[in-house]
Structure formats: structure tokens, C-alpha cells
Design a protein around this motif. Structure first.
Motif, PDB file in Angstrom:
ATOM      1  N   PHE A 175       0.721  -1.293   0.100  1.00 25.09           N
ATOM      2  CA  PHE A 175       0.251  -0.505   0.551  1.00 25.09           C
ATOM      3  C   PHE A 175       0.897   0.937  -0.243  1.00 25.09           C
ATOM      4  O   PHE A 175       1.170   2.541  -0.978  1.00 25.09           O
ATOM      5  CB  PHE A 175      -0.698   0.258   1.416  1.00 25.09           C
ATOM      6  CG  PHE A 175      -1.839   0.897   1.030  1.00 25.09           C
ATOM      7  CD1 PHE A 175      -3.473   1.195   0.478  1.00 25.09           C
ATOM      8  CD2 PHE A 175      -2.008   2.342   1.780  1.00 25.09           C
ATOM      9  CE1 PHE A 175      -4.266   1.864   0.533  1.00 25.09           C
ATOM     10  CE2 PHE A 175      -3.102   3.038   1.508  1.00 25.09           C
ATOM     11  CZ  PHE A 175      -3.482   2.891   1.185  1.00 25.09           C
ATOM     12  N   ASN A 176       1.755   1.217   0.698  1.00 25.37           N
ATOM     13  CA  ASN A 176       2.606   2.338   0.807  1.00 25.37           C
ATOM     14  C   ASN A 176       3.528   2.448  -0.774  1.00 25.37           C
ATOM     15  O   ASN A 176       3.740   3.550  -0.564  1.00 25.37           O
ATOM     16  CB  ASN A 176       3.508   2.364   1.741  1.00 25.37           C
ATOM     17  CG  ASN A 176       2.924   2.932   3.075  1.00 25.37           C
ATOM     18  OD1 ASN A 176       1.828   2.993   3.196  1.00 25.37           O
ATOM     19  ND2 ASN A 176       3.086   2.196   4.719  1.00 25.37           N
ATOM     20  N   ASP A 177       3.730   1.182  -0.931  1.00 29.20           N
ATOM     21  CA  ASP A 177       4.626   1.932  -2.465  1.00 29.20           C
ATOM     22  C   ASP A 177       3.797   2.421  -3.097  1.00 29.20           C
ATOM     23  O   ASP A 177       4.499   2.793  -3.847  1.00 29.20           O
ATOM     24  CB  ASP A 177       4.418   0.281  -2.691  1.00 29.20           C
ATOM     25  CG  ASP A 177       5.593  -0.886  -1.438  1.00 29.20           C
ATOM     26  OD1 ASP A 177       6.791   0.381  -1.278  1.00 29.20           O
ATOM     27  OD2 ASP A 177       5.629  -2.093  -1.897  1.00 29.20           O
ATOM     28  N   LEU A 178       2.317   1.833  -3.261  1.00 28.24           N
ATOM     29  CA  LEU A 178       1.863   2.153  -4.361  1.00 28.24           C
ATOM     30  C   LEU A 178       1.278   4.427  -4.024  1.00 28.24           C
ATOM     31  O   LEU A 178       0.881   4.676  -4.861  1.00 28.24           O
ATOM     32  CB  LEU A 178       0.222   2.085  -4.210  1.00 28.24           C
ATOM     33  CG  LEU A 178       0.299   0.252  -4.614  1.00 28.24           C
ATOM     34  CD1 LEU A 178      -1.229   0.241  -4.631  1.00 28.24           C
ATOM     35  CD2 LEU A 178       0.667   0.312  -6.299  1.00 28.24           C
ATOM     36  N   ARG A 179       1.870   3.927  -2.707  1.00 27.17           N
ATOM     37  CA  ARG A 179       1.069   5.656  -2.475  1.00 27.17           C
ATOM     38  C   ARG A 179       2.460   6.807  -2.780  1.00 27.17           C
ATOM     39  O   ARG A 179       2.333   7.774  -3.259  1.00 27.17           O
ATOM     40  CB  ARG A 179       1.258   6.099  -0.938  1.00 27.17           C
ATOM     41  CG  ARG A 179      -0.437   5.651  -0.415  1.00 27.17           C
ATOM     42  CD  ARG A 179      -0.457   6.145   1.155  1.00 27.17           C
ATOM     43  NE  ARG A 179      -0.453   7.233   1.350  1.00 27.17           N
ATOM     44  CZ  ARG A 179      -0.828   8.471   2.683  1.00 27.17           C
ATOM     45  NH1 ARG A 179      -0.072   7.443   3.971  1.00 27.17           N
ATOM     46  NH2 ARG A 179      -0.435   9.214   2.336  1.00 27.17           N
ATOM     47  N   PRO A 182      -4.821   8.112   0.998  1.00 24.45           N
ATOM     48  CA  PRO A 182      -5.003   7.216   1.749  1.00 24.45           C
ATOM     49  C   PRO A 182      -6.447   6.748   1.606  1.00 24.45           C
ATOM     50  O   PRO A 182      -6.413   5.333   1.102  1.00 24.45           O
ATOM     51  CB  PRO A 182      -4.265   7.622   2.597  1.00 24.45           C
ATOM     52  CG  PRO A 182      -4.351   8.392   2.680  1.00 24.45           C
ATOM     53  CD  PRO A 182      -4.503   9.183   2.195  1.00 24.45           C
ATOM     54  N   SER A 183      -7.167   7.469   1.516  1.00 26.28           N
ATOM     55  CA  SER A 183      -8.681   6.685   1.680  1.00 26.28           C
ATOM     56  C   SER A 183      -9.212   6.960  -0.138  1.00 26.28           C
ATOM     57  O   SER A 183      -9.880   5.530  -0.360  1.00 26.28           O
ATOM     58  CB  SER A 183      -9.768   7.513   2.306  1.00 26.28           C
ATOM     59  OG  SER A 183      -9.788   9.540   1.464  1.00 26.28           O
ATOM     60  N   THR A 184      -8.963   7.202  -0.720  1.00 23.26           N
ATOM     61  CA  THR A 184      -9.094   7.179  -2.172  1.00 23.26           C
ATOM     62  C   THR A 184      -8.316   5.669  -2.585  1.00 23.26           C
ATOM     63  O   THR A 184      -9.141   5.489  -3.810  1.00 23.26           O
ATOM     64  CB  THR A 184      -8.920   8.370  -2.999  1.00 23.26           C
ATOM     65  OG1 THR A 184      -9.606  10.165  -2.734  1.00 23.26           O
ATOM     66  CG2 THR A 184      -9.234   8.019  -4.392  1.00 23.26           C
ATOM     67  N   LEU A 185      -7.234   6.256  -2.280  1.00 29.39           N
ATOM     68  CA  LEU A 185      -6.134   4.968  -2.560  1.00 29.39           C
ATOM     69  C   LEU A 185      -7.055   3.303  -2.601  1.00 29.39           C
ATOM     70  O   LEU A 185      -7.667   2.476  -3.473  1.00 29.39           O
ATOM     71  CB  LEU A 185      -5.102   4.756  -2.387  1.00 29.39           C
ATOM     72  CG  LEU A 185      -3.868   3.901  -2.416  1.00 29.39           C
ATOM     73  CD1 LEU A 185      -3.628   3.537  -3.514  1.00 29.39           C
ATOM     74  CD2 LEU A 185      -2.817   3.759  -1.860  1.00 29.39           C
ATOM     75  N   ALA A 186      -6.805   3.415  -0.873  1.00 24.20           N
ATOM     76  CA  ALA A 186      -7.689   2.197  -0.113  1.00 24.20           C
ATOM     77  C   ALA A 186      -8.653   1.752  -1.349  1.00 24.20           C
ATOM     78  O   ALA A 186      -9.566   0.263  -2.040  1.00 24.20           O
ATOM     79  CB  ALA A 186      -8.101   2.723   0.699  1.00 24.20           C
ATOM     80  N   GLY A 190      -9.716  -1.517  -3.764  1.00 29.29           N
ATOM     81  CA  GLY A 190     -11.244  -2.440  -3.455  1.00 29.29           C
ATOM     82  C   GLY A 190     -12.067  -2.682  -5.323  1.00 29.29           C
ATOM     83  O   GLY A 190     -12.141  -3.608  -5.241  1.00 29.29           O
ATOM     84  N   GLU A 191     -12.007  -1.289  -5.443  1.00 29.47           N
ATOM     85  CA  GLU A 191     -12.611  -1.610  -6.731  1.00 29.47           C
ATOM     86  C   GLU A 191     -11.781  -2.408  -8.243  1.00 29.47           C
ATOM     87  O   GLU A 191     -13.254  -3.402  -8.449  1.00 29.47           O
ATOM     88  CB  GLU A 191     -13.289  -0.569  -7.173  1.00 29.47           C
ATOM     89  CG  GLU A 191     -14.005   0.950  -6.514  1.00 29.47           C
ATOM     90  CD  GLU A 191     -13.810   2.123  -6.785  1.00 29.47           C
ATOM     91  OE1 GLU A 191     -14.703   2.967  -5.714  1.00 29.47           O
ATOM     92  OE2 GLU A 191     -13.586   2.691  -7.781  1.00 29.47           O
ATOM     93  N   LEU A 192     -10.826  -2.336  -7.741  1.00 25.47           N
ATOM     94  CA  LEU A 192     -10.222  -3.339  -8.964  1.00 25.47           C
ATOM     95  C   LEU A 192      -9.618  -4.522  -8.470  1.00 25.47           C
ATOM     96  O   LEU A 192     -10.099  -5.189  -9.172  1.00 25.47           O
ATOM     97  CB  LEU A 192      -8.388  -2.692  -9.317  1.00 25.47           C
ATOM     98  CG  LEU A 192      -8.809  -0.768 -10.207  1.00 25.47           C
ATOM     99  CD1 LEU A 192      -7.390  -0.945  -9.699  1.00 25.47           C
ATOM    100  CD2 LEU A 192      -8.534  -1.335 -11.028  1.00 25.47           C
ATOM    101  N   GLU A 193      -9.730  -4.636  -7.067  1.00 27.29           N
ATOM    102  CA  GLU A 193     -10.314  -6.229  -6.579  1.00 27.29           C
ATOM    103  C   GLU A 193     -11.341  -6.507  -7.606  1.00 27.29           C
ATOM    104  O   GLU A 193     -11.346  -8.003  -7.581  1.00 27.29           O
ATOM    105  CB  GLU A 193      -9.791  -6.675  -5.246  1.00 27.29           C
ATOM    106  CG  GLU A 193      -9.981  -7.339  -5.110  1.00 27.29           C
ATOM    107  CD  GLU A 193      -9.128  -8.020  -3.064  1.00 27.29           C
ATOM    108  OE1 GLU A 193      -9.201  -8.583  -2.427  1.00 27.29           O
ATOM    109  OE2 GLU A 193      -9.017  -6.995  -2.709  1.00 27.29           O
TER     110      GLU A 193
END
Length: 209
Positions: free
Chosen positions: A34-38, A46-50, A54-57
Motif C-alpha cells: 500500500f505504501n509503495d503505491l502511495r 490514502p482513503s481514495t487509494l484504498a 478495493g474496486e479494482l479487486e
């Protein structure tokens, strides 16, 4: 063979959401935490990334693995469907303008990805692949409301990617025509991920169409 618009637009809908393409592009280099992607996509919170992960998963584009560490870690990776987007992003990079300067090339691609992630932009581009379309046709095919559609078309005209023809219909400009390469790649990805015939092709509009 012309790709079915419904198939293509449904596939594109899996990529909807700001920063989605940026995240996929970052994961093309391999699994990341997660932090790598940030760090790879610093503009996303962070909230938008999460939420996007989740949507891509849920869309079957990204997989998530929990690592047995203390504290537990999480690694994200592209699925086979996600990896299949590599040619799409490669064509986007080519359309953005491949130059000898890596820094310029990166910024051009980043700007194009940002444009395509604006709501309904990718759908509108795909709807125009079959040739000039009237406002009512675009509204019907994409499902976007008239106010938003008017704004998006104005945005694309201002950027020089589409033009309004004498009969009132909209079509790609000379600069926008490059999207046909992206459309071909998207059509192949849509076919591969929906079980549609793999030899489908987007028909480029002929002279006077």
C-alpha cells in the motif's frame, strides 16, 4: 469485425474512477504494498487509494495478498486481466507522444491518464470510435446526463481532441484520431476478459463517414 459498443463500454466501466489507470500503471512494474503505491501515485490520498484498490479487486483486475508479518502486510498485484492492460497503457503512452526525453514522456502520459480518468471521458472516447455521433446518440450509449455530457464535450473540444461537424455531430479531430490505437487495444482486452470473440476490431471511420 466491429466490437460491440456494449461489450467495450462494460469493460471500460471496470476502469472507471480517478487514479485507477495510474494505479494499474504502477502495478505493471510488479506487486507492491500500500505504501509503495502511495509513493508511486503521490497525488492520491490514502482513503481514495484504498477505495480504488478495493474496486479494482472486485473488478478482477487486482489481487490482494495478506503477508504473515508483524504487523501483517498487504501486497497488491495485477491479475491476468490486469496484466492484459499493458498494451492499452502502451498505446496511451504512444498517443501521448513518445519522446527521447524520459521526463517529458512521463509527464505527457500522466496528463493523458488524468484526462481519461475524468468522469465519462473514457466512455465518450470509446463511443466515438465507430465514427461521428450526435449528442443524443452519445447520451444514449454512455448513459451520461445532458448537462455533464455538454461539459465533457466542451472540454474535449477545448483540448482539440474532438470537433463538431457541420451537421452538429461530434467526431475525433486529427489529434484525437490517435485514440483508435488505444481503442483497438481496449477492444482486445474487452474480448479477452468477457469471453467475446478475440478477433473483434474497432472499425476506424472511413473518409466522409
Amino acid at each position: 469485425m466491429q466490437v460491440e459498443q456494449g461489450v467495450l463500454l462494460a469493460a471500460v466501466g471496470r476502469l472507471r474512477g480517478r487514479w485507477t489507470l495510474h494505479i494499474v500503471h504502477a502495478l505493471l512494474d510488479g506487486p507492491a504494498g500500500f505504501n509503495d503505491l502511495r509513493r508511486a501515485v503521490p497525488a492520491v490520498g490514502p482513503s481514495t487509494l484504498a477505495r480504488r484498490l478495493g474496486e479494482l479487486e472486485a473488478a478482477g483486475v487486482v489481487s490482494r495478498t495478506v503477508i504473515d508479518t508483524t504487523p501483517p502486510g498487504t501486497r497488491y498485484a495485477l491479475t491476468s486481466a490486469g496484466t492484459g492492460l499493458r498494451p492499452v497503457l502502451a498505446e496511451m503512452a504512444a498517443w501521448a507522444g513518445d519522446t527521447a526525453d524520459p521526463d517529458t514522456r512521463h509527464h505527457q502520459l500522466d496528463d493523458l491518464l488524468a484526462l481519461m480518468q475524468e468522469r465519462w471521458m473514457l466512455e465518450l472516447h470509446c463511443a466515438l470510435l465507430v465514427g461521428p455521433r450526435r449528442f443524443t446518440d452519445l447520451a444514449r450509449d454512455t448513459g451520461v446526463n445532458q448537462v455533464t455530457l455538454t461539459q465533457r464535450l466542451a472540454d474535449l473540444e477545448q483540448r482539440g481532441l474532438i470537433q463538431r461537424l457541420a451537421d452538429g455531430s461530434y467526431a475525433f479531430s486529427a489529434a484525437g484520431e490517435g485514440f483508435h490505437r488505444v481503442g483497438e487495444a481496449l477492444a482486445r482486452w474487452a474480448a479477452a476478459t468477457t469471453g467475446t470473440a478475440a478477433d473483434q476490431r474497432v472499425r476506424a471511420p472511413g473518409p466522409g463517414s
